[in-house]
Each structure stands twice: as structure tokens, then as C-alpha cells.
Write a protein that holds these residues in place. Structure first.
Motif, PDB file in Angstrom:
ATOM      1  N   GLU A 113       7.982 -30.839 118.315  1.00  0.00           N
ATOM      2  CA  GLU A 113       7.446 -31.267 119.618  1.00  0.00           C
ATOM      3  C   GLU A 113       5.947 -31.540 119.522  1.00  0.00           C
ATOM      4  O   GLU A 113       5.445 -32.510 120.060  1.00  0.00           O
ATOM      5  CB  GLU A 113       7.728 -30.224 120.697  1.00  0.00           C
ATOM      6  CG  GLU A 113       7.327 -30.760 122.073  1.00  0.00           C
ATOM      7  CD  GLU A 113       7.792 -29.910 123.235  1.00  0.00           C
ATOM      8  OE1 GLU A 113       7.839 -28.687 123.102  1.00  0.00           O
ATOM      9  OE2 GLU A 113       8.075 -30.505 124.305  1.00  0.00           O
ATOM     10  N   TYR A 147      16.940 -26.836 122.527  1.00  0.00           N
ATOM     11  CA  TYR A 147      15.922 -27.880 122.289  1.00  0.00           C
ATOM     12  C   TYR A 147      15.734 -28.743 123.545  1.00  0.00           C
ATOM     13  O   TYR A 147      14.632 -29.168 123.874  1.00  0.00           O
ATOM     14  CB  TYR A 147      16.360 -28.797 121.137  1.00  0.00           C
ATOM     15  CG  TYR A 147      16.031 -28.321 119.741  1.00  0.00           C
ATOM     16  CD1 TYR A 147      15.968 -26.967 119.415  1.00  0.00           C
ATOM     17  CD2 TYR A 147      15.777 -29.241 118.736  1.00  0.00           C
ATOM     18  CE1 TYR A 147      15.672 -26.548 118.127  1.00  0.00           C
ATOM     19  CE2 TYR A 147      15.463 -28.837 117.439  1.00  0.00           C
ATOM     20  CZ  TYR A 147      15.414 -27.491 117.145  1.00  0.00           C
ATOM     21  OH  TYR A 147      15.105 -27.095 115.866  1.00  0.00           O
ATOM     22  N   CYS A 148      16.850 -28.993 124.206  1.00  0.00           N
ATOM     23  CA  CYS A 148      16.824 -29.861 125.387  1.00  0.00           C
ATOM     24  C   CYS A 148      16.168 -29.149 126.569  1.00  0.00           C
ATOM     25  O   CYS A 148      15.339 -29.723 127.275  1.00  0.00           O
ATOM     26  CB  CYS A 148      18.263 -30.254 125.715  1.00  0.00           C
ATOM     27  SG  CYS A 148      18.374 -31.601 126.858  1.00  0.00           S
ATOM     28  N   GLY A 154      12.190 -32.448 126.084  1.00  0.00           N
ATOM     29  CA  GLY A 154      13.577 -32.391 126.525  1.00  0.00           C
ATOM     30  C   GLY A 154      13.701 -32.584 128.025  1.00  0.00           C
ATOM     31  O   GLY A 154      14.539 -33.363 128.509  1.00  0.00           O
ATOM     32  N   ARG A 155      12.845 -31.899 128.770  1.00  0.00           N
ATOM     33  CA  ARG A 155      12.902 -31.992 130.236  1.00  0.00           C
ATOM     34  C   ARG A 155      12.475 -33.373 130.736  1.00  0.00           C
ATOM     35  O   ARG A 155      12.817 -33.772 131.847  1.00  0.00           O
ATOM     36  CB  ARG A 155      12.006 -30.910 130.854  1.00  0.00           C
ATOM     37  CG  ARG A 155      12.518 -29.492 130.625  1.00  0.00           C
ATOM     38  CD  ARG A 155      13.791 -29.217 131.421  1.00  0.00           C
ATOM     39  NE  ARG A 155      14.221 -27.817 131.256  1.00  0.00           N
ATOM     40  CZ  ARG A 155      15.206 -27.262 131.961  1.00  0.00           C
ATOM     41  NH1 ARG A 155      15.852 -27.955 132.849  1.00  0.00           N
ATOM     42  NH2 ARG A 155      15.536 -26.002 131.739  1.00  0.00           N
ATOM     43  N   PRO A 159      14.937 -35.426 124.398  1.00  0.00           N
ATOM     44  CA  PRO A 159      15.177 -34.202 123.635  1.00  0.00           C
ATOM     45  C   PRO A 159      15.177 -34.438 122.130  1.00  0.00           C
ATOM     46  O   PRO A 159      15.623 -35.486 121.654  1.00  0.00           O
ATOM     47  CB  PRO A 159      16.571 -33.756 124.102  1.00  0.00           C
ATOM     48  CG  PRO A 159      17.218 -35.002 124.598  1.00  0.00           C
ATOM     49  CD  PRO A 159      16.112 -35.853 125.157  1.00  0.00           C
TER      50      PRO A 159
END
Ligand SMILES: [Zn+2]
Length: 224
Positions: A113, A147-148, A154-155, A159
Motif C-alpha cells: 500500500e 486486504y480489501c 481497498g476502501r 484493493p
């Protein structure tokens, strides 16, 4: 988003094959090795050498597990040797490191990320393996859900994916894939011990040997 992969990279047969697969698919690869208190440095040395030869950015992260809980990190515990195929198919051995892949996949997620990577790659395998719960497809699917739900990306609808291209492959298929990708097999280290040569008795050595045997190939590391 860039086509960028974080590869969990131990320096063993499986994760090195995954690293080469990601490169073949055109990903910009960053390799992540996690030192979690293993009793030897052979595989980490292998990882450094292979990543260095490829010119792939490589991070070695140190993780502390002072509570131990596995014969891979606790010299007081006996490493299982010469287990039969039947024994390997039933029960979870002392080499299981509590929640290791949950930790690894979480670390890799953070790097993914932070660096806008779109996927994390792992060499988990649930066919010719020691029965570890955190190598199985249902676990990996659950982690992908984490992860999502647990990241900004993800949000926001982007994701990060988990790629486990070996999860349903036999060890011989992995050996064949490694050969087709020109993985430097003689540089990979799979043995749970850190002697000059692989012990050929631990689960990891035995599974690797089974893979080479069934593929009809000779393991170059045994003739080094
Ligand atoms: Zn071994």
C-alpha cells in the motif's frame, strides 16, 4: 496503478519461482524477506544473492517472536526428520510457525500500500506441503478480504490482490515451472537446517526431493 508486485521471498524453491513468474508477467518486482528468528541464515543469504543478481529491490525485515512456538525458531525443540508421506498428510508438525503467513502477508500489505503496488505474491502451496493452515486457499482468500477491508486503497475501490500461483501445483509442477523460468535452482535453499549441504531428511528437503524425482530432474544443489 502501476503493475508492481511485492514478492514474499525466502530464497527457497517456491518463492524464487514465484519471483521469476512475476518478472515474466511484466511486473516491477520488489522482494521482501522476513527474518523471524530462524536458526540459520542460509536461506536469507540465498535470497540476498538471487535478488542482487537480478537487480531487484530487496528489503530484509526483522521480526521478533520472543515466544517462539516452533522448531524452526527454538533450538530446544526437535526438528522432525524422515517423516513418511502419510505422516506429512496428517497433522501439523512442530515446524509450523504460529501465524507466520498472517504476519508475512500483513507486512507485505503495508509495503504494497505504501508503494502503490497492486499485488502481493506468495509461494504458498497446499498440495505437496507440511499441512500448514496458513498455506491453504481458504486462508489466502480470507487474507485477501483483509486486504480489501483493512486498507485505504481497498476502501477506495482499488484493493491489493494476493497472488499465489503455486497453491494448487504439485512439487514436480513447481520444479518444471522453475526450470522453464530459468530459476537458478542451485542458489535456492529449502532445507530447514543451515549446514553446508541440505540435510535431505527434513520435510522441506523431502518435499523438494519428491518434486525433482517426479519431474525426472536432478536437483543441482545436491551436486554443488
Ligand atoms: Zn533439510
Amino acid at each position: 496503478m502501476s503493475k508492481k508486485a511485492i514478492v514474499l521471498f525466502s530464497g527457497g524453491l517456491d518463492s524464487t519461482t514465484v519471483l521469476f513468474q512475476a518478472l515474466k508477467e511484466g511486473y516491477t518486482v520488489h522482494a521482501l524477506t522476513i527474518q523471524y528468528g530462524q536458526l540459520h541464515f542460509k536461506e536469507i543469504d540465498s535470497a540476498k544473492r538471487i535478488a542482487g543478481d537480478l537487480g531487484v529491490p530487496h528489503e530484509v525485515v526483522h521480526l521478533s517472536l520472543p515466544w517462539k512456538g516452533s522448531s524452526l525458531v527454538d533450538s530446544e525443540l526437535k526438528l522432525p526428520k524422515n517423516r513418511s508421506a502419510n505422516e506429512m498428510e496428517t497433522g501439523i508438525p512442530s515446524t509450523y510457525v504460529p501465524a507466520r503467513n498472517t504476519l508475512f502477508l500483513s507486512y507485505a500489505l503495508s509495503w504494497a500500500e505504501a508503494s502503490q503496488a497492486d499485488s502481493v505474491w506468495i509461494g504458498a502451496n497446499a498440495i505437496d506441503y507440511s499441512g500448514y493452515p496458513d498455506c491453504r486457499p481458504d486462508f489466502l482468500a480470507a487474507m485477501e478480504n483483509v486486504y480489501c477491508l483493512g486498507t485505504k486503497l481497498g476502501r477506495e475501490g482499488n484493493p491489493i490482490k494476493i497472488k499465489a500461483p503455486l497453491v494448487e501445483k504439485t512439487k514436480s509442477d513447481i520444479v518444471k515451472l522453475a526450470l522453464s523460468l530459468k530459476v537458478p535452482l542451485e542458489q535456492t535453499w529449502s532445507c530447514y537446517q543451515g549446514d553446508d549441504q541440505p540435510c535431505e531428511k527434513c520435510d522441506s528437503c523431502q518435499l523438494r526431493a519428491k518434486g525433482f524425482q517426479e519431474a525426472g530432474e536432478k536437483d543441482p544443489i545436491l551436486s554443488c
